[in-house]
Design a protein around this motif. Structure first.
Motif, PDB file in Angstrom:
ATOM      1  N   VAL A  42       0.839  -1.195   0.000  1.00  0.00           N
ATOM      2  CA  VAL A  42       0.000   0.000   0.000  1.00  0.00           C
ATOM      3  C   VAL A  42       0.873   1.243   0.000  1.00  0.00           C
ATOM      4  N   LEU A  43       0.409   2.262  -0.712  1.00  0.00           N
ATOM      5  CA  LEU A  43       1.059   3.572  -0.696  1.00  0.00           C
ATOM      6  C   LEU A  43       0.140   4.574  -0.014  1.00  0.00           C
ATOM      7  N   ASP A  44       0.671   5.271   0.995  1.00  0.00           N
ATOM      8  CA  ASP A  44      -0.012   6.415   1.604  1.00  0.00           C
ATOM      9  C   ASP A  44       0.723   7.644   1.098  1.00  0.00           C
ATOM     10  N   LEU A  45       0.146   8.303   0.109  1.00  0.00           N
ATOM     11  CA  LEU A  45       0.809   9.399  -0.581  1.00  0.00           C
ATOM     12  C   LEU A  45       0.406  10.727   0.050  1.00  0.00           C
ATOM     13  N   GLY A  46       1.399  11.457   0.530  1.00  0.00           N
ATOM     14  CA  GLY A  46       1.112  12.654   1.316  1.00  0.00           C
ATOM     15  C   GLY A  46       0.664  12.237   2.697  1.00  0.00           C
ATOM     16  N   VAL A  63       3.518  -0.816   4.047  1.00  0.00           N
ATOM     17  CA  VAL A  63       2.996   0.501   3.692  1.00  0.00           C
ATOM     18  C   VAL A  63       4.187   1.381   3.358  1.00  0.00           C
ATOM     19  N   VAL A  64       4.137   2.009   2.187  1.00  0.00           N
ATOM     20  CA  VAL A  64       5.118   3.028   1.850  1.00  0.00           C
ATOM     21  C   VAL A  64       4.456   4.366   2.148  1.00  0.00           C
ATOM     22  N   ALA A  65       5.002   5.105   3.103  1.00  0.00           N
ATOM     23  CA  ALA A  65       4.427   6.372   3.547  1.00  0.00           C
ATOM     24  C   ALA A  65       5.302   7.503   3.020  1.00  0.00           C
ATOM     25  N   VAL A  66       4.771   8.275   2.084  1.00  0.00           N
ATOM     26  CA  VAL A  66       5.552   9.294   1.374  1.00  0.00           C
ATOM     27  C   VAL A  66       5.006  10.677   1.688  1.00  0.00           C
ATOM     28  N   ASP A  67       5.914  11.602   2.010  1.00  0.00           N
ATOM     29  CA  ASP A  67       5.534  12.988   2.246  1.00  0.00           C
ATOM     30  C   ASP A  67       6.717  13.878   1.906  1.00  0.00           C
ATOM     31  N   PRO A  68       6.465  15.099   1.413  1.00  0.00           N
ATOM     32  CA  PRO A  68       7.594  15.995   1.127  1.00  0.00           C
ATOM     33  C   PRO A  68       8.197  16.640   2.359  1.00  0.00           C
ATOM     34  N   MET A 111      -4.847   8.557  -0.470  1.00  0.00           N
ATOM     35  CA  MET A 111      -4.474   9.969  -0.360  1.00  0.00           C
ATOM     36  C   MET A 111      -5.576  10.646   0.444  1.00  0.00           C
ATOM     37  N   ALA A 112      -5.198  11.433   1.403  1.00  0.00           N
ATOM     38  CA  ALA A 112      -6.206  12.144   2.194  1.00  0.00           C
ATOM     39  C   ALA A 112      -6.196  13.612   1.772  1.00  0.00           C
ATOM     40  N   LYS A 113      -6.059  14.515   2.712  1.00  0.00           N
ATOM     41  CA  LYS A 113      -6.080  15.939   2.370  1.00  0.00           C
ATOM     42  C   LYS A 113      -4.937  16.315   1.438  1.00  0.00           C
TER      43      LYS A 113
END
Length: 263
Positions: A42-46, A63-68, A111-113
């Motif tokens: 699973v990818l949680d993007l942002g 889970v790959v959790a990606v955020d800038p 993707m959430a907010k």
């Protein structure tokens, strides 16, 4: 539109502590809808501080959790450590560089907010290249403006915020942009045109201090934006909220819409 990695600088701790979690029914729905059995990627993007990633970790393989924002990822790592969660890969990155993140074939993307800040068409096109044929895209939002009534205390908060930061809702170095079309309209013309929207309502009751903390989690009222006026802002907001409701208990009905899209 692209995410500003500085939009939430100084708000990370407040974001992790005062933003509400999503209802259990959402995760039950995803488990059933995508047959989550501990084998999926699973990818949680942002991902922010891992609001979704931390809950999904117990349902999937990775889970790959990606955020800038490095500060958000650090909050997520801290929470994962506290909870003994070890199958989340925290990765700094941007939705514009999605294809360079060396992702496994993905069974689910959430993707959430964060989706608000992305190039919404491009990111869906890119996701079509890194997901399995049966994969789902899930976008979590509060629904279009006006979906749920604002709580009675909201104008109290807005008045104090405007006195300190102006009427425009700022976000990082710019202003908070409103979308020109609904997420559903955007997604229906993407590679994931089969769309289902499932709403969840939950009632949240906050204390005065929790409600103040929530304001400091917003991109348009971060501690950095308030600067040396933060203490005065908190005091004025506390005074105004208690004048509105001396009980110090502030109720809100939160609507979460899960937009589920597949090929």
């Amino acid at each position: 539109m692209t995410a500003d990695p500085h939009a939430f600088v100084s708000a990370e701790h407040h974001y992790a502590r005062f933003r509400p979690r999503y209802p259990d029914g959402l995760y039950a729905l995803l488990t059933d809808r995508f047959a989550l059995d501990g084998t999926q990627h699973v990818l949680d993007l942002g991902c922010g501080p891992g609001t979704v990633a931390l809950e999904l970790a117990g349902l999937v393989a990775t889970v790959v959790a990606v955020d800038p924002a490095a500060g958000m990822l650090e909050q997520g790592r801290l929470l994962a450590g506290e909870r003994g969660i070890h199958n989340i890969r925290w990765q700094q990155g941007d939705s514009n560089a999605l294809l360079s993140l060396r992702l496994p074939p993905l069974d689910l993307v959430v993707m959430a907010k964060s989706y608000h800040w992305m190039d919404r068409i491009q990111v869906l096109d890119d996701l079509s290249r890194v997901t399995t044929e049966q994969a789902g895209i899930v976008i979590l939002s509060a629904g279009p403006p006006g979906t749920t009534a604002l709580p009675g205390w909201a104008p109290v908060v807005a008045e104090v915020r405007a006195a300190y930061l102006g009427a425009a809702r700022r976000a990082g170095s710019g202003t908070y942009p409103e979308p020109q079309e609904t997420y559903q309209t955007t997604v229906e013309r993407s590679p994931f045109p089969t769309v289902e929207v499932v709403p969840f309502d939950q009632v949240v009751v906050r204390s005065t201090e929790e409600l103040i903390g929530l304001q400091l989690s917003n991109s348009y009222s971060t501690p950095a934006q308030l600067g040396d006026r933060r203490e005065a802002f908190e005091e004025d907001l506390r005074r105004a909220l208690l004048a509105y409701d001396p009980s110090g208990r502030y109720e809100e009905t939160i609507r979460t819409e899960a937009l589920i899209a597949t090929r």
